[in-house]
Design an enzyme around this catalytic site. Structure first.
Site: not given
Length: 822
Positions: A697, A740
Site C-alpha cells: 500500500d 493504491d
C-alpha cells in the site's frame, strides 16, 4: 663380577643427559639416574618409596598402565607415549617416554627400563599454537597427506556452517565451486612444490548451499608441513563485482549518461557514455568541458527547461521532458532525469543525468491515442453487439463486457445483463437449444455458436446469430469473446426466398398440366431470378456458388469487392483461390480453396477463418459453406458465404487486453493476478521451492490525492508501478489490485529471509520523492509478506488473508516498513 658390557651400560645409565630409570614389574622404582631425578624432583631414596603410578598424572595413568600390561604379557616388545609426571613440587612435567622390557636368562620378564625426555617446552609451544589456532579470526587449516584437511579451527564452522568432522572427513574439492576446481588444483600443486600462495580466491560451498568467496595465503615450513589461512571476502568480492558491473553498465547502458561538475563555472560535462554519443551524434571529445545548453540550440524557451534550471539551482533531483537537437540538427524528444551526488557531509559534488530518447515512444503514444479513438468510433459503428463472457467450474457465469449495442439488440440495458446474465431475453421455445449450446462449448472448450430468437421486453421477436471463441483458459475457468448479430432481415429474406422457391416449384409442376402457361411460368421464373439476384447484389455478405465440377457460377457484389475479382464466373476453385488470396495450404504446400472444395466433398464448413493476402493490407474473412443437393441427395454444387471480420477481430483483441491489464499502470489486473498466483502456487508445489506474496500500500495516498488531485495521484501510482517492476526480477509478477494496492509474486526463493531482503530493497527504492507538476511529494510504502504453499483453493485465500493481516501490522508499526505473516 661386572662384565665390560654391563659396566658400559651402568656408565651410560649414570651419565647420559636423558632421564633413565629402572622399574619393577609391579611399578616400583629400582634406580634412576641424575637426569631423571632432576626431571621429577625426587631423590633416589624418595623414589624407592613410590611407584610410577604415584607420580603419573591421573589423566595419563590409564594409557600408561594399559601399554605396560601389554608389554609384560608379550603383546608388544616396547612402547612410546607422551605423558605427564607430577614433579615433587606438584607441577606437571611433560616427557616423551620410551619403555622397554629386560628379561632374565630364562626369558621371563625381569624389570622395565624407562627413558624420559623433557618435552614441556615443546608442549607449551604446541599449546600456544593451538590457542592461536583456535582463537584466530581467520580460517586456519593444516592439510593432510591425502586430499583431505587434517585440522581446521572453529572459524571454519562459524563461516561455512560445516562441522570440523565434516570438513576433515571429505576431500576438500567437494566444497569448492565446480567452476573453480581446475584453478584450485593447479594452485595446490604449485604450493606443494614450494611456491607460497598469496591472495588466491575461490568459492567454497556453505552448508545451506550458497557459495562464499575465500582468500587464501599459505606457507610451506621446513618439515614439509603446509599451513594455510583463509578469509571470507564475499562482501569485498561483491563490492568489486558491483563496481565492475556498474562500470560495464555505464558503458553498455542503452540510456545516455552524462556527469556534470556544478562546482565549476558553466557546470561543464566531465563524462558521457557511448549511448550519449549515439543519441546526440556528438563524440565525447566534442562535449567534454561544455555546458549542456548546446543541445537546445535556439529552442531555449521551454517550460521544462526552466523547471530543470530551477531544480539544479536548488540542488534538487528533477525529471523533465525536453526538446533537444542532434549534431545533425534533427529534433529528438529527451526524457531526462538529473540527480545530485553529494559527499558524506552533504556537499554537492556532481550532477548525474540519464537521457532517454523517447521520440518513438511519444510518436507511439500519439498513434495509440489515435487508435483508441478509432477503436471507439468502430465500436459505435459496428452493426453488432460485442461481448466477453466467463464461466467457472463452480457454475458461476456472467458478462465481463457488453458493448453499447446491447439496448438495440436485446432491448435490455447493458448494466442489467452485467448484473444478471440470465436476463438475456431468449425466446422460450429456443431456450433449451441456447443453454445446451453453452454447456457443449464449455465441456468441449471450443467455439460457441447459437442462432435463434429473442422475445424482447416490448414483445417484438427478433432473430440473432451469436458466435464466440475461448480467449482465456485458466484451469477449468474460461473466458469467451464474441459478437451477436441481429439477422432478422436475413431470416426474413430467406423466408421470402423460400416462399418464392416454393411458388416456382408449383409453377414448374403445373407446367406439365398446362403447356399453355409455359411462357407465363418462364416470365415469373425470370422475375424470381431477378429478385434473387437483386437480393444477392444488395446484401453486404459475400456469396459465391460453384457447380459439381468446381467451376464458379455465381459471385455477388460483396464477394467481388472482398476478393478484388471483377467477375469470377467460369473460374476454377484453384484459380479463384490464387486470384482472391482466400486459400489454405495442403500437405504438399499447394494453395487450396478452403470453402467450396470441402463442401463439394459433402462437408459443412462453419466459421472458417482465413487471412486474405491480396490488396494493400491483410483482411480477416470468415467463411461458411454447405453442399447443394438435389432431391436424391446427390451433390450438384456448393454455396459459400463470406464476411469481412477484420475490424471485429481487432476489437476482440483489444477487449482481451482491456479485460486483463490495468489501464493506468499497464500492470496485470486482479483477474490476471489471480490466475498467475494460482499458477505460481502450483509450480511451487511441484518444485518444492519457496513462494512469497507481497501486498503493498502507498502510505497516506488519500492525502496525496487531496493535496495534488487525482492527476497527481495517478502520476504517483504510475511511478510506483515502474519502481516496483524495476526492483524485482523479470520472472516476478507485479500487479495492481485497485486504488493504491499493489501485489508482487516472488517465485523460486531459497529462504524466507530472501523475501525480507527484497521487501527492504523495495521500501528503500520507493522512499525517494516524486516530482509532480505542482511540486514534489515525499512517498513511502508499507509491505506485508506471505509465504505460500502449493495447496489449491483455501490456501490461496489464506495466503491473501495472512498477508492482509501482516500489512495491518506494518501500518500499526508506523508505515514505511514491512512485516511478514506469522
Amino acid at each position: 663380577m661386572i662384565t665390560e658390557q654391563e659396566d658400559l651400560f651402568l656408565r651410560a645409565f649414570r651419565f647420559t643427559s636423558m632421564g633413565m630409570a629402572l622399574v619393577t614389574l609391579d611399578g616400583r622404582w629400582l634406580d634412576a639416574n641424575e637426569a631423571f631425578i632432576r626431571l621429577v624432583g625426587y631423590t633416589r631414596m624418595e623414589l624407592k618409596e613410590l611407584t610410577f603410578q604415584d607420580i603419573t598424572h591421573p589423566d595419563d595413568l590409564r594409557a600408561d598402565v594399559h601399554l605396560a600390561n601389554q608389554m609384560v604379557n608379550g603383546l608388544i616388545p616396547s612402547y612410546q607415549l607422551d605423558k605427564r609426571y607430577l614433579h615433587r613440587n606438584g607441577q606437571p612435567v611433560w616427557v616423551s617416554l620410551t619403555v622397554s622390557m629386560v628379561r632374565d636368562r630364562d626369558g621371563d620378564p625381569d624389570f622395565l627400563v624407562v627413558q624420559a625426555s623433557d618435552i614441556s617446552a615443546r608442549k607449551r609451544v604446541e599449546a600456544e599454537r593451538d590457542a592461536f589456532f583456535d582463537l584466530s579470526p581467520d580460517m586456519l587449516v593444516i592439510p593432510g597427506r591425502s586430499d583431505c584437511f587434517e585440522r581446521v579451527n572453529d572459524r571454519w564452522t562459524e563461516v561455512l556452517g560445516w562441522s570440523a568432522q565434516e570438513l576433515t572427513s571429505r576431500p576438500f574439492l567437494d566444497f569448492v565451486h565446480p567452476d573453480d576446481r581446475t584453478r584450485t588444483i593447479a594452485e595446490a600443486r604449485a604450493t606443494c612444490h614450494g611456491r607460497p600462495l598469496r591472495g588466491f580466491r575461490n568459492r567454497y560451498r556453505h552448508k545451506d548451499g550458497d557459495y562464499l568467496w575465500l582468500e587464501w595465503n599459505t606457507r610451506l615450513v621446513g618439515n614439509g608441513r603446509l599451513y594455510c589461512s583463509a578469509r571470507d571476502v564475499t562482501a569485498q568480492q561483491q563490492v568489486l563485482e558491483r563496481l565492475r558491473v556498474q562500470g560495464d553498465a555505464l558503458r553498455a547502458a542503452s540510456n545516455g549518461i552524462v556527469i556534470i561538475d556544478p562546482t565549476v563555472a558553466e557546470s561543464p560535462i566531465v563524462y558521457c557514455n557511448p549511448a550519449f554519443e549515439r543519441i546526440t551524434g556528438y563524440g565525447q571529445a566534442e562535449v567534454l568541458g561544455r555546458n549542456c545548453r548546446f543541445l537546445h540550440r535556439n529552442d531555449k524557451d521551454q517550460d521544462q527547461l526552466r523547471k530543470l534550471n530551477e531544480a539544479m539551482a536548488a540542488g534538487r533531483e528533477c525529471q523533465v521532458v525536453l526538446r533537444n537537437y542532434r549534431k545533425s540538427g534533427q529534433l529528438f524528444i529527451n526524457e531526462l532525469l538529473m540527480a545530485p551526488v553529494r559527499d558524506k557531509a552533504g556537499r554537492l559534488l556532481n550532477y548525474v543525468g540519464i537521457l532517454e530518447d523517447i521520440t518513438e515512444r511519444v510518436r507511439a503514444q500519439d498513434e495509440l491515442r489515435h487508435r483508441e479513438l478509432h477503436l471507439q468510433q468502430i465500436m459505435k459503428r459496428v452493426p453488432a453487439l460485442i461481448f466477453q463472457w466467463h464461466a467457472h467450474p463452480d457454475g458461476r457465469q456472467g458478462f465481463n463486457y457488453i458493448s453499447e449495442r446491447c439496448q438495440d439488440v436485446f432491448g435490455v440495458p447493458a448494466r442489467a445483463l452485467m448484473a444478471d446474465w440470465s436476463r438475456v431475453p431468449i425466446h422460450p421455445e429456443d431456450m433449451t437449444c441456447f443453454t445446451d449450446s453453452i454447456e457443449l462449448a464449455i465441456a468441449d472448450r471450443s467455439d460457441w455458436y447459437f442462432e435463434g430468437r429473442l422475445l424482447r421486453p416490448d414483445g417484438e421477436v427478433r432473430w440473432i446469430k451469436a458466435t464466440s471463441s475461448p480467449t482465456e483458459m485458466s484451469g477449468d475457468a474460461m473466458t469467451f469473446t464474441g459478437i451477436v448479430l441481429d439477422v432478422t432481415s436475413e431470416r426474413q429474406a430467406q423466408e421470402h426466398h423460400r416462399v418464392h422457391e416454393h411458388r416456382i416449384r408449383q409453377v414448374v409442376e403445373s407446367a406439365s398440366e398446362a403447356f399453355s402457361t409455359r411462357k407465363e411460368l418462364e416470365r415469373k421464373l425470370e422475375q424470381e431470378r431477378q429478385l434473387l439476384n437483386t437480393i444477392l447484389e444488395t446484401i453486404d455478405v459475400g456469396v459465391k456458388v460453384c457447380d459439381a465440377n468446381g467451376l464458379i457460377v455465381l459471385v455477388n457484389r460483396a464477394a467481388r469487392e472482398l476478393s478484388g475479382i471483377a467477375d469470377g464466373r467460369g473460374m476454377t476453385l484453384v484459380e479463384w483461390a490464387e486470384a482472391s488470396g482466400m486459400y489454405g495450404m495442403n500437405a504438399s504446400g499447394e494453395k487450396k480453396e478452403m470453402g467450396l472444395s470441402q463442401s463439394l466433398q459433402g462437408r459443412l464448413v462453419r466459421n472458417l477463418d482465413l487471412e486474405v493476402q491480396g490488396g494493400q493490407e491483410a483482411r480477416q474473412v470468415t467463411v461458411n459453406a454447405k453442399p447443394l443437393r438435389d432431391g436424391t441427395g446427390a451433390i450438384y454444387g456448393a454455396v459459400a458465404v463470406m464476411s469481412d471480420v477484420t475490424e471485429l477481430k481487432a476489437v476482440e483483441q483489444q477487449l482481451i487486453l482491456l479485460a486483463r491489464y490495468d489501464t493506468l499502470t499497464g500492470l496485470p489486473n486482479r483477474r490476471h493476478f489471480d490466475e498467475r498466483l494460482a499458477e505460481a502456487l502450483a509450480r511451487a508445489g511441484r518444485s518444492g521451492q519457496i513462494l512469497a506474496l507481497m501486498v503493498i500500500d502507498v502510505d497516506h495516498f488519500k492525502h496525496i490525492n487531496d493535496t495534488h488531485g487525482h492527476a497527481g495521484g495517478d502520476a504517483v501510482l504510475r511511478e510506483m508501478a515502474m519502481r516496483l517492476k524495476r526492483h524485482v526480477r523479470a520472472t516476478d509478477t507485479v500487479a495492481r489490485l485497485g486504488g493504491d494496492e499493489f501485489v508482487v509474486i516472488l517465485e523460486g526463493l531459497g529462504s524466507d529471509e530472501e523475501a525480507d531482503l527484497i521487501a527492504a530493497k523495495l521500501v528503500h527504492a520507493c522512499r525517494q520523492p516524486i516530482v509532480l507538476q505542482d511540486g514534489e511529494v515525499d512517498i513511502s510504502i508499507s509491505i506485508s509478506i506471505g509465504i505460500g504453499s502449493s495447496a489449491p483453493g483455501r490456501d490461496q485465500d489464506a495466503l491473501m488473508l495472512g498477508a492482509d493481516k501482516a500489512l495491518y501490522e506494518a501500518k500499526w508499526a508506523g508505515r514505511n516498513c514491512f512485516r511478514r505473516m506469522h
